[in-house]
Write a protein that holds these residues in place. Structure first.
Motif, short mmCIF file in Angstrom:
data_model
loop_
_atom_site.label_atom_id
_atom_site.label_comp_id
_atom_site.label_asym_id
_atom_site.label_seq_id
_atom_site.Cartn_x
_atom_site.Cartn_y
_atom_site.Cartn_z
N ARG A 1 -4.90 4.54 7.34
CA ARG A 1 -5.78 3.63 8.08
C ARG A 1 -5.07 3.07 9.30
NH1 ARG A 1 -9.10 2.10 3.06
NH2 ARG A 1 -11.05 1.34 3.91
N GLY B 1 -9.54 6.98 2.68
CA GLY B 1 -9.08 5.59 2.84
C GLY B 1 -7.63 5.49 3.27
N ILE C 1 0.82 -1.22 0.00
CA ILE C 1 0.00 0.00 0.00
C ILE C 1 0.85 1.27 0.00
CG2 ILE C 1 -0.41 0.21 2.53
CD1 ILE C 1 -3.15 0.67 -0.03
P1 AMP Z 1 -12.15 0.73 0.58
O1 AMP Z 1 -12.76 0.81 -0.79
O2 AMP Z 1 -11.63 2.05 1.07
O3 AMP Z 1 -13.09 0.08 1.56
O4 AMP Z 1 -10.87 -0.23 0.46
C1 AMP Z 1 -10.99 -1.56 -0.02
C2 AMP Z 1 -9.82 -2.40 0.43
O5 AMP Z 1 -8.60 -1.88 -0.14
C3 AMP Z 1 -9.56 -2.42 1.93
O6 AMP Z 1 -10.40 -3.32 2.64
C4 AMP Z 1 -8.09 -2.86 1.96
O7 AMP Z 1 -7.93 -4.23 1.68
C5 AMP Z 1 -7.52 -2.06 0.78
N1 AMP Z 1 -7.06 -0.73 1.25
C6 AMP Z 1 -7.56 0.50 0.89
N2 AMP Z 1 -6.92 1.49 1.53
C7 AMP Z 1 -5.98 0.88 2.33
C8 AMP Z 1 -5.01 1.35 3.25
N3 AMP Z 1 -4.86 2.65 3.52
N4 AMP Z 1 -4.21 0.43 3.88
C9 AMP Z 1 -4.32 -0.88 3.63
N5 AMP Z 1 -5.24 -1.40 2.78
C10 AMP Z 1 -6.06 -0.54 2.13
#
Ligand code: AMP
Length: 211
Positions: A85, A82, A64
């Motif tokens: 996190r 996002g 990431i």
């Molecule tokens: P979201 O659409 O924001 O719910 O993100 C979908 C998935 O992408 C998350 O459940 C993680 O697996 C991955 N992801 C997104 N942002 C992060 C982050 N800042 N750190 C780690 N994994 C991330």
């Protein structure tokens, strides 16, 4: 302007970020979107990434930080959704000299979040919900007719894992930004989209002089 929008998955961050993008022309960067786009590329890490996502787990830092670090390079204005996190991700931004101007933190009740995620349907640029925001024709986007899909992680166990991860990390991230004197707007995510958007705009405008 560099703004971070925090909130649980399904708290309404994406909706508000799109409105801010329309009203104030600040680019909405969703790390979830970047990760999902990465999945469309046929590279060797695709299966690994997919496993993390569908199990409701955060991607490890080696994946990431690389993805997001490259993406943010040279960006002057953005609304980051996002990321961070985890505390380590917040420290990563600080060390990379990404100076955050303010934080918007949306708090939404857990039972509402679960309904939003469990019944969510998506296409490339719009979300629907079988309970609250039905498409006019079942499983079809209202404008394009594109088939709507369910995200692989929008099922109960991964939803609960994602929520638990958020609960564990969000207070720590907020404390970090409080200690660093970054202005934070705490918003009740159960209010209407319009009210939330109004408060966010006011907050950004009030802090504009500091940007
Ligand atoms: P979201 O659409 O924001 O719910 O993100 C979908 C998935 O992408 C998350 O459940 C993680 O697996 C991955 N992801 C997104 N942002 C992060 C982050 N800042 N750190 C780690 N994994 C991330």
């Amino acid at each position: 302007m560099k703004i971070i929008i925090l909130g649980a998955p399904g708290a309404g961050k994406g909706t508000q970020a799109d409105l801010i993008n329309k009203l104030l022309a600040i680019e909405h960067i969703s790390t979830g979107e970047i990760v999902r786009k990465e999945l469309l590329k046929q590279n060797e890490s695709i299966n690994k990434i997919n496993d993390y996502i569908k199990n409701g787990l955060l991607l490890p830092d080696d994946i990431i930080l690389n993805l997001i670090g490259n993406y943010l390079k040279n960006k002057k204005n953005f609304l980051l959704d996002g990321f961070p996190r985890t505390l380590d991700q917040a420290i990563f931004l600080l060390k990379a000299n990404v100076n955050i101007n303010c934080i918007i933190n949306i708090n939404t009740e857990e039972n509402i979040i679960i309904k939003r995620l469990k019944y969510r349907l998506i296409n490339t640029n719009k979300n629907y919900n079988i309970l609250f925001k039905k498409p006019k024709i079942k499983n079809n986007d209202d404008k394009t007719g594109e088939k709507l899909k369910k995200r692989s992680d929008d099922v109960l166990l991964p939803i609960q894992k994602r929520l638990n991860m958020y609960i564990k990390n969000n207070t720590v991230i907020l404390d970090f930004y409080k200690k660093n004197n970054i202005p934070i707007l705490n918003i009740n995510g159960n209010e209407t989209i319009k009210t939330i958007s109004y408060k966010i705009n006011l907050f950004i405008k009030n802090h504009e002089k500091n940007f």
